[in-house]
Design an enzyme around this catalytic site. Structure first.
Site, PDB file in Angstrom:
ATOM      1  CE1 TYR A   1      40.616 -55.032 -23.965  1.00 52.37           C
ATOM      2  CE2 TYR A   1      43.007 -55.095 -23.870  1.00 52.37           C
ATOM      3  CZ  TYR A   1      41.777 -55.155 -23.241  1.00 52.37           C
ATOM      4  OH  TYR A   1      41.726 -55.338 -21.869  1.00 52.37           O
ATOM      5  CE  LYS A   4      42.812 -55.115 -18.698  1.00 48.61           C
ATOM      6  NZ  LYS A   4      42.335 -55.061 -17.290  1.00 48.61           N
TER       7      LYS A   4
HETATM    8  P1  NAD Z   1      32.708 -55.622 -15.445  1.00 50.10           P
HETATM    9  O1  NAD Z   1      32.113 -54.502 -16.223  1.00 50.10           O
HETATM   10  O2  NAD Z   1      31.804 -56.501 -14.720  1.00 50.10           O
HETATM   11  O3  NAD Z   1      33.833 -55.070 -14.458  1.00 50.10           O
HETATM   12  C1  NAD Z   1      34.563 -53.892 -14.706  1.00 50.10           C
HETATM   13  C2  NAD Z   1      34.513 -53.096 -13.426  1.00 50.10           C
HETATM   14  O4  NAD Z   1      35.331 -51.931 -13.516  1.00 50.10           O
HETATM   15  C3  NAD Z   1      33.089 -52.634 -13.085  1.00 50.10           C
HETATM   16  O5  NAD Z   1      32.728 -53.128 -11.816  1.00 50.10           O
HETATM   17  C4  NAD Z   1      33.217 -51.128 -13.076  1.00 50.10           C
HETATM   18  O6  NAD Z   1      32.384 -50.525 -12.108  1.00 50.10           O
HETATM   19  C5  NAD Z   1      34.673 -50.971 -12.719  1.00 50.10           C
HETATM   20  N1  NAD Z   1      35.187 -49.634 -12.983  1.00 50.10           N
HETATM   21  C6  NAD Z   1      35.372 -48.987 -14.174  1.00 50.10           C
HETATM   22  N2  NAD Z   1      35.809 -47.736 -13.965  1.00 50.10           N
HETATM   23  C7  NAD Z   1      35.926 -47.579 -12.615  1.00 50.10           C
HETATM   24  C8  NAD Z   1      36.311 -46.491 -11.772  1.00 50.10           C
HETATM   25  N3  NAD Z   1      36.687 -45.307 -12.267  1.00 50.10           N
HETATM   26  N4  NAD Z   1      36.306 -46.691 -10.424  1.00 50.10           N
HETATM   27  C9  NAD Z   1      35.925 -47.880  -9.914  1.00 50.10           C
HETATM   28  N5  NAD Z   1      35.546 -48.938 -10.651  1.00 50.10           N
HETATM   29  C10 NAD Z   1      35.547 -48.773 -11.994  1.00 50.10           C
HETATM   30  O7  NAD Z   1      33.576 -56.446 -16.526  1.00 50.10           O
HETATM   31  P2  NAD Z   1      34.646 -57.617 -16.330  1.00 50.10           P
HETATM   32  O8  NAD Z   1      34.762 -58.223 -17.658  1.00 50.10           O
HETATM   33  O9  NAD Z   1      34.303 -58.429 -15.154  1.00 50.10           O
HETATM   34  O10 NAD Z   1      36.003 -56.805 -16.076  1.00 50.10           O
HETATM   35  C11 NAD Z   1      36.799 -56.992 -14.922  1.00 50.10           C
HETATM   36  C12 NAD Z   1      38.269 -57.043 -15.289  1.00 50.10           C
HETATM   37  O11 NAD Z   1      38.528 -58.194 -16.073  1.00 50.10           O
HETATM   38  C13 NAD Z   1      38.776 -55.852 -16.090  1.00 50.10           C
HETATM   39  O12 NAD Z   1      40.071 -55.509 -15.630  1.00 50.10           O
HETATM   40  C14 NAD Z   1      38.853 -56.411 -17.488  1.00 50.10           C
HETATM   41  O13 NAD Z   1      39.805 -55.725 -18.261  1.00 50.10           O
HETATM   42  C15 NAD Z   1      39.293 -57.814 -17.175  1.00 50.10           C
HETATM   43  N6  NAD Z   1      39.122 -58.791 -18.256  1.00 50.10           N
HETATM   44  C16 NAD Z   1      37.894 -58.961 -18.838  1.00 50.10           C
HETATM   45  C17 NAD Z   1      37.758 -59.890 -19.867  1.00 50.10           C
HETATM   46  C18 NAD Z   1      36.436 -60.069 -20.561  1.00 50.10           C
HETATM   47  O14 NAD Z   1      36.430 -60.595 -21.674  1.00 50.10           O
HETATM   48  N7  NAD Z   1      35.320 -59.703 -19.978  1.00 50.10           N
HETATM   49  C19 NAD Z   1      38.862 -60.654 -20.271  1.00 50.10           C
HETATM   50  C20 NAD Z   1      40.095 -60.462 -19.640  1.00 50.10           C
HETATM   51  C21 NAD Z   1      40.206 -59.526 -18.627  1.00 50.10           C
HETATM   52  O1  0WE Z   2      39.234 -55.431 -20.771  1.00 50.25           O
HETATM   53  C1  0WE Z   2      38.266 -55.652 -21.462  1.00 50.25           C
HETATM   54  C2  0WE Z   2      37.209 -54.582 -21.668  1.00 50.25           C
HETATM   55  C3  0WE Z   2      37.416 -53.387 -20.804  1.00 50.25           C
HETATM   56  C4  0WE Z   2      36.593 -52.191 -21.193  1.00 50.25           C
HETATM   57  C5  0WE Z   2      35.318 -52.265 -21.742  1.00 50.25           C
HETATM   58  C6  0WE Z   2      34.621 -51.103 -22.037  1.00 50.25           C
HETATM   59  C7  0WE Z   2      33.270 -51.116 -22.695  1.00 50.25           C
HETATM   60  C8  0WE Z   2      32.466 -49.869 -22.357  1.00 50.25           C
HETATM   61  C9  0WE Z   2      37.143 -50.956 -20.966  1.00 50.25           C
HETATM   62  N1  0WE Z   2      36.486 -49.810 -21.253  1.00 50.25           N
HETATM   63  C10 0WE Z   2      35.245 -49.872 -21.773  1.00 50.25           C
HETATM   64  N2  0WE Z   2      34.614 -48.684 -22.044  1.00 50.25           N
HETATM   65  C11 0WE Z   2      33.300 -48.620 -22.382  1.00 50.25           C
HETATM   66  O2  0WE Z   2      32.771 -47.526 -22.649  1.00 50.25           O
HETATM   67  N3  0WE Z   2      38.153 -56.870 -22.085  1.00 50.25           N
HETATM   68  C12 0WE Z   2      39.268 -57.790 -22.009  1.00 50.25           C
HETATM   69  C13 0WE Z   2      36.987 -57.279 -22.904  1.00 50.25           C
HETATM   70  C14 0WE Z   2      37.246 -56.888 -24.311  1.00 50.25           C
HETATM   71  O3  0WE Z   2      37.025 -55.623 -24.716  1.00 50.25           O
HETATM   72  C15 0WE Z   2      37.389 -55.558 -26.062  1.00 50.25           C
HETATM   73  C16 0WE Z   2      37.867 -56.799 -26.465  1.00 50.25           C
HETATM   74  C17 0WE Z   2      37.787 -57.652 -25.334  1.00 50.25           C
HETATM   75  C18 0WE Z   2      38.192 -59.087 -25.273  1.00 50.25           C
HETATM   76  C19 0WE Z   2      37.360 -54.476 -26.927  1.00 50.25           C
HETATM   77  C20 0WE Z   2      37.784 -54.655 -28.241  1.00 50.25           C
HETATM   78  C21 0WE Z   2      38.250 -55.880 -28.647  1.00 50.25           C
HETATM   79  C22 0WE Z   2      38.298 -56.967 -27.782  1.00 50.25           C
END
Ligand code: NAD
Ligand code: 0WE
Length: 258
Positions: A158, A165
């Site tokens: 991560y 974060k």
């Molecule tokens: P997602 O890919 O659906 O959402 C991520 C969003 O970030 C996308 O809509 C993308 O367009 C947007 N984004 C990235 N760069 C951007 C930029 N420069 N300008 C505008 N928008 C931008 O994935 P998600 O999992 O729904 O992620 C949403 C949030 O939840 C993130 O903050 C992520 O860190 C957090 N989160 C995700 C998880 C997981 O496991 N998926 C767990 C905890 C927290």
């Molecule tokens: O916040 C996240 C992921 C956010 C994210 C994901 C990507 C994938 C594609 C940010 N940047 C990028 N850039 C890319 O090019 N999570 C909480 C999901 C997540 O991501 C991981 C996790 C978990 C959980 C990455 C490594 C290990 C665990």
């Protein structure tokens, strides 16, 4: 129970990419709870997809492009919201990005540029939104951001996202302090892993889902509808005394020491 806890509320949502997005789950729950919403999408690549989703809320739903690293685009979004809604009550920040290489190697190898981009997109963007949203939240408001446990404990790979974060969560606290006098609350939801676009392609992600299932007290993973329900709670008057918090919605995983 009040079935429409957000009736009459006006909200702005950042972070819908597709139907699996956490932002989409929270937006649906906010709308179901009675809120009227405006949306942004990152860029042309996602336009059609998000247009189709948002269309389900009616053809007149506001939908604007916004790369959150661009001040001019943020200015345009909040200007449009001001002109159309006249006011704002709810803001959802569900945006994160780090260059792919930064999530693959070691943290010690993080480049200056990857560190900058991760913090700009994933943490500063909340500050940039808050400074534009606060003047529109004349009757108070609720800002909700999405975070992950990798901010407080080491989750291998991560990497710089964990550091970003941590910055986001600290920003939530400082914003909560600054905006409290204006009855604006700022909180974060720390979600357990969810299989979204942002999680796809992360090697070992399905092993991570299995790990949570095995170790979380509830012995399962979180569902996006549950993140929606928490989003509704934090946005509602039921959470009127809650600000600056990081709320774990992770089936209890965070309490475990082993
Ligand atoms: P997602 O890919 O659906 O959402 C991520 C969003 O970030 C996308 O809509 C993308 O367009 C947007 N984004 C990235 N760069 C951007 C930029 N420069 N300008 C505008 N928008 C931008 O994935 P998600 O999992 O729904 O992620 C949403 C949030 O939840 C993130 O903050 C992520 O860190 C957090 N989160 C995700 C998880 C997981 O496991 N998926 C767990 C905890 C927290
Ligand atoms: O916040 C996240 C992921 C956010 C994210 C994901 C990507 C994938 C594609 C940010 N940047 C990028 N850039 C890319 O090019 N999570 C909480 C999901 C997540 O991501 C991981 C996790 C978990 C959980 C990455 C490594 C290990 C665990």
């Amino acid at each position: 129970m009040n079935s429409k806890p957000l009736s009459g509320k006006l909200g702005l949502v950042f972070g819908v990419a597709n139907k699996r997005s956490i932002a989409w789950a929270i937006a649906q729950a906010w709308a179901e709870a009675g809120a009227r919403l405006a949306f942004t999408y990152q860029g042309e690549r996602l336009k059609e997809n998000v247009e189709e989703l948002v269309g389900t809320f009616g053809p007149d739903t506001i939908l604007l492009p916004c790369d959150v690293t661009q001040d001019a685009q943020l200015d345009a979004v909040f200007q449009k919201v001001k002109d159309s809604f006249g006011r704002l009550d709810l803001l959802l920040h569900s945006v994160a990005f780090a260059p792919k290489e930064a999530l693959e190697g070691t943290f010690v190898g993080t480049t200056r540029e990857a560190f900058r981009v991760a913090h700009d997109v994933s943490a500063y963007s909340l500050v940039a939104m808050a400074q534009r949203a606060a003047p529109l939240m004349a009757q108070g408001g609720s800002m909700v951001s999405m975070t992950y446990y990798g901010s407080v404990k080491v989750v291998p790979h991560y990497n710089v996202m964990g550091v970003a974060k941590a910055s986001l969560e600290a920003s939530v606290r400082y914003l909560a302090y600054d905006l409290g006098q204006q009855k604006i609350r700022v909180n974060a939801i720390s979600a357990g892993p969810v299989n979204t676009l942002a999680a796809r392609g992360i090697s070992g992600f399905s092993a991570m889902l299995k790990h949570y299932e095995a170790h979380a007290p509830l012995k399962r993973n979180v569902e996006t509808s549950e993140l929606g329900a928490t989003g509704v709670f934090l946005a509602s008057d039921g959470a009127a005394a809650i600000t600056g918090q990081v709320m774990y919605v992770d089936c209890g995983y965070e309490i475990m020491g082993m």
